[in-house]
Design a protein around this motif. Sequence first.
Motif, short mmCIF file in Angstrom:
data_model
loop_
_atom_site.label_atom_id
_atom_site.label_comp_id
_atom_site.label_asym_id
_atom_site.label_seq_id
_atom_site.Cartn_x
_atom_site.Cartn_y
_atom_site.Cartn_z
N ARG A 199 -23.28 41.81 29.56
CA ARG A 199 -22.59 42.93 29.99
C ARG A 199 -21.44 43.59 29.44
NH1 ARG A 199 -20.87 39.52 34.47
NH2 ARG A 199 -23.23 39.55 35.07
N LEU A 200 -21.09 42.66 28.40
CA LEU A 200 -19.96 43.61 27.57
C LEU A 200 -20.46 44.92 26.70
CD1 LEU A 200 -18.91 40.46 25.37
CD2 LEU A 200 -17.63 41.59 27.01
N PHE A 201 -21.74 44.85 26.69
CA PHE A 201 -22.40 46.21 26.10
C PHE A 201 -22.89 47.25 27.13
CE2 PHE A 201 -22.70 42.87 23.01
CZ PHE A 201 -21.92 43.50 21.89
N ASP A 202 -22.51 46.84 28.48
CA ASP A 202 -23.21 47.68 29.50
C ASP A 202 -22.10 48.73 29.67
OD1 ASP A 202 -24.00 49.10 31.42
OD2 ASP A 202 -23.81 47.51 32.96
N PHE A 203 -22.31 50.18 29.10
CA PHE A 203 -21.53 51.35 29.52
C PHE A 203 -22.09 52.31 30.72
CE2 PHE A 203 -20.44 49.63 25.53
CZ PHE A 203 -18.86 49.94 25.65
N SER A 204 -22.82 51.73 31.60
CA SER A 204 -23.49 52.56 32.47
C SER A 204 -22.33 53.04 33.38
CB SER A 204 -24.51 51.91 33.30
OG SER A 204 -23.84 50.61 33.78
N GLN A 205 -21.31 52.48 33.64
CA GLN A 205 -19.83 52.84 33.99
C GLN A 205 -19.10 52.98 32.94
OE1 GLN A 205 -19.65 53.71 37.30
NE2 GLN A 205 -21.72 53.02 37.65
N GLU A 206 -18.13 54.17 33.06
CA GLU A 206 -17.16 54.41 31.84
C GLU A 206 -16.17 53.55 31.60
OE1 GLU A 206 -14.94 58.63 31.02
OE2 GLU A 206 -13.72 57.33 32.36
N ALA A 212 -16.03 46.17 24.13
CA ALA A 212 -17.45 45.34 23.57
C ALA A 212 -17.19 45.29 22.02
CB ALA A 212 -18.50 46.69 23.81
N LEU A 213 -15.98 45.24 21.53
CA LEU A 213 -15.77 44.81 20.42
C LEU A 213 -15.06 43.63 20.19
CD1 LEU A 213 -14.28 48.57 19.17
CD2 LEU A 213 -16.74 47.66 19.24
N VAL A 214 -15.41 42.95 18.64
CA VAL A 214 -14.92 41.55 18.54
C VAL A 214 -14.71 40.73 19.58
CG1 VAL A 214 -12.92 40.41 17.06
CG2 VAL A 214 -13.30 42.92 17.13
N GLN A 215 -15.92 40.30 20.14
CA GLN A 215 -16.05 39.44 21.45
C GLN A 215 -16.59 37.99 20.88
OE1 GLN A 215 -14.74 40.11 24.33
NE2 GLN A 215 -14.21 42.05 23.69
N LYS A 216 -16.42 37.00 21.50
CA LYS A 216 -16.75 35.76 21.16
C LYS A 216 -18.29 35.44 21.81
CE LYS A 216 -12.24 33.70 20.56
NZ LYS A 216 -11.19 32.91 20.93
N THR A 217 -19.24 36.31 21.67
CA THR A 217 -20.56 35.79 22.12
C THR A 217 -21.55 35.96 20.78
OG1 THR A 217 -21.04 38.19 22.38
CG2 THR A 217 -19.80 37.13 24.05
N ASN A 218 -22.59 35.43 20.81
CA ASN A 218 -23.53 35.37 19.79
C ASN A 218 -23.94 36.89 19.68
OD1 ASN A 218 -25.53 34.04 18.40
ND2 ASN A 218 -27.11 34.83 19.45
N LEU A 219 -24.30 37.74 20.53
CA LEU A 219 -24.69 39.00 20.42
C LEU A 219 -23.77 39.98 19.49
CD1 LEU A 219 -27.04 41.15 20.46
CD2 LEU A 219 -26.00 41.82 23.00
N ASN A 225 -19.14 42.11 15.46
CA ASN A 225 -18.36 42.32 15.95
C ASN A 225 -18.27 43.71 16.44
OD1 ASN A 225 -17.40 39.63 16.36
ND2 ASN A 225 -16.73 39.81 14.19
N GLY A 226 -18.92 44.60 16.33
CA GLY A 226 -19.16 45.75 17.07
C GLY A 226 -20.42 46.21 17.87
#
Length: 320
Positions: A199-206, A212-219, A225-226
């Motif tokens: 969901r961090l990479f979801d930009f369907s809403q501004e 979405a940068l430097v997050q502690k997730t596998n993706l 980190n970008g």
Amino acid sequence: MQKFQLENEYVLVEFFDYGGILTKMVNKRTGQNYVLAYEDEQSYLDNPYFFGATIGRNAGRTFPPHYLNYAGEKVVLDTNEGQLHLHGGKNGLHQVTWQVRSIDETAFQLTYEDTKSPYEPLALKMIYRLVKNRLSIEMSALANEPTVCNLTNHSYFNLENQKTIEDHYLQTASAEIQVIDEQFVPTGEYSAMNDPEDRLFDFSQEKQISEALVQKTNLSKICTNGIDLAYCFKQKDTAKPKIILTDHHKKNQLKIYSDQEACVIYTLNKISNDLKLANGNTIERFSGITFEMQRRPNYVQTEQEYLTTNYSAITTYEMD
């Protein structure tokens, strides 16, 4: 390298015949050049970050690095990112000189006969057309034999003279992302970005890109980190923008319209050298963001209909 310009009362565009490279996309209302450019124009000869370049014959990463031609024979591609064939390989279209001629005061035509790449021969044409505050890139190609063609432009955008685009606002049309492995190769699966990690990479809403940068997730770790993901659009509507990018102060906005099915969004996550930029800054992580409108990456390995004799694509950049 020879330089050409298109200009009207709204926009100034500048490009080279070499690679069809865009170096300026200036909103004359604010004076802001929307695309990142090198301070030293000789840097475009090597162009390690593909600044402004025409990418092909096959944009994105191809793995395994081969395809079957129209006769069912394996065509082996060179590798230039580990075991991957990236952006047309070591001698892609970003490193060729295009023939340029003026159509009229609003447009230039660029042509190139590709007979030296691993792919089958192909006659390519691009038209850079300026209408009011819109720059359109019309790409087309014709071949005698069915072949691979998937082109895009690789301009990086930064809508204000800040060092990074972290505070920019981004919105995309409704999309799902390709799931990738550690080599950035699509697994064949897609994510609607409903789970917390994606969901961090979801930009369907501004929202601001920094979310979405430097997050502690596998993706996030896979993407260094970008953002380095293909957004595959759910709708084919070309009348609505696929991308809306706005600067932090809401003074400059870029809308991108395209008939392409996917967009690879990349936030310049990997820096190999600290080249000086034309805006006075030195390149660093997240200095810009690129929107590579194209067919979905690695389609030559996942789709049955990947060869063509007649290619066309159009992407339009609207500067507000």
